[in-house]
Enzyme design. Structure first.
Site, short mmCIF file in Angstrom:
data_model
loop_
_atom_site.label_atom_id
_atom_site.label_comp_id
_atom_site.label_asym_id
_atom_site.label_seq_id
_atom_site.Cartn_x
_atom_site.Cartn_y
_atom_site.Cartn_z
N GLU A 228 8.52 1.60 -4.21
CA GLU A 228 7.61 0.55 -4.09
C GLU A 228 8.28 -0.63 -4.57
O GLU A 228 8.31 -1.90 -4.06
CB GLU A 228 6.27 0.69 -4.98
CG GLU A 228 5.33 1.31 -4.16
CD GLU A 228 3.91 1.48 -5.31
OE1 GLU A 228 2.76 1.80 -4.55
OE2 GLU A 228 4.15 1.29 -6.60
N HIS B 265 0.87 -1.11 -0.02
CA HIS B 265 0.19 0.09 0.03
C HIS B 265 0.90 1.27 0.01
O HIS B 265 1.76 1.43 0.93
CB HIS B 265 -1.06 -0.22 1.28
CG HIS B 265 -1.91 1.30 1.22
ND1 HIS B 265 -2.78 1.30 0.17
CD2 HIS B 265 -2.14 2.26 1.97
CE1 HIS B 265 -3.48 2.54 0.55
NE2 HIS B 265 -3.10 3.03 1.62
#
Length: 223
Positions: free
Chosen positions: A198, A127
């Site tokens: 990420e 997330h």
């Protein structure tokens, strides 16, 4: 030498994080065996990435289930539960030890989570926000807007355990990303910066969880 951990990946979109995982696995730098990539969107480019890498794919969409019920809140809830129960069945057929959600735009209900918990399968999610900060969709844009309004000075990326409350499972790995005035004013450039964080976080987080799974296996054998 421990056997690679059987891993299923759930996606909805382009699959750049998936690509980072595929690359590390094929380079022998991540001890996972990617057994399937499943998408709830037919045109998700991540499915193409998986096919190119020789990973089995599956498309499983909610629309079919919604058509079987009235378009009421109760009907939608029933459709989602039926979809999730079937998703659990499909995932468990492959006997994974780990399920990784990488941009899977579907809130998983207990109808999915409970069968996997009973089978001893770990479920983790990526997330792009700090714990408890911007749960749900469009987290990067919402954090960026909050920064422009002077409400926050940093955001981040996390890998966390999946529970039925969206993005509320216990964090496994958190990376902070401070906002830099001038450099981060453009939201699209900032999104790219977050995505690059990420890619590394995904690999590190999956690696941490794989180590945990292997430690638990060793403990179980010694018990």
């Amino acid at each position: 030498m421990e056997a690679p951990i059987r891993t299923t990946i759930l996606i909805s979109g382009n699959g750049t994080n998936l690509q980072a995982v595929i690359d590390k696995v094929s380079a022998g730098q991540l001890p996972a065996k990617l057994i399937r990539v499943l998408s709830n969107r037919k045109d998700a480019f991540g499915l193409e990435r998986a096919k190119r890498a020789g990973i089995p794919t599956l498309y499983h969409n909610l629309v079919k289930y919604k058509k079987q019920h009235p378009a009421t809140p109760e009907g939608v809830q029933l459709a989602r539960e039926e979809y999730d129960a079937e998703l659990a069945r499909l995932v468990l057929q492959d006997q994974p030890e780990l399920v990784v959600c990488l941009g899977f735009m579907h809130v998983l209900s207990p109808k999915f989570l409970e069968p996997l918990a009973e089978a001893g399968v770990r479920i983790i999610n990526l997330h792009p926000a700090l714990p408890g900060a911007f749960n749900g969709a469009n987290a990067i844009e919402r954090a960026h807007a909050a920064w422009l309004e002077g409400k926050i000075n940093k955001t981040g990326v996390m890998i966390h355990n999946v529970i039925s409350e969206v993005d509320m499972g216990a964090p496994i790995l958190v990376k902070e990303i401070p906002f830099i005035k001038g450099a981060d004013d453009d939201v699209h450039a900032f999104e790219q910066k977050v995505h690059e964080v990420e890619w590394g976080t995904v690999i590190e987080g999956i690696d941490m969880v794989i180590k945990e799974i292997n430690e638990n296996k060793t403990r179980a054998l010694g018990a």
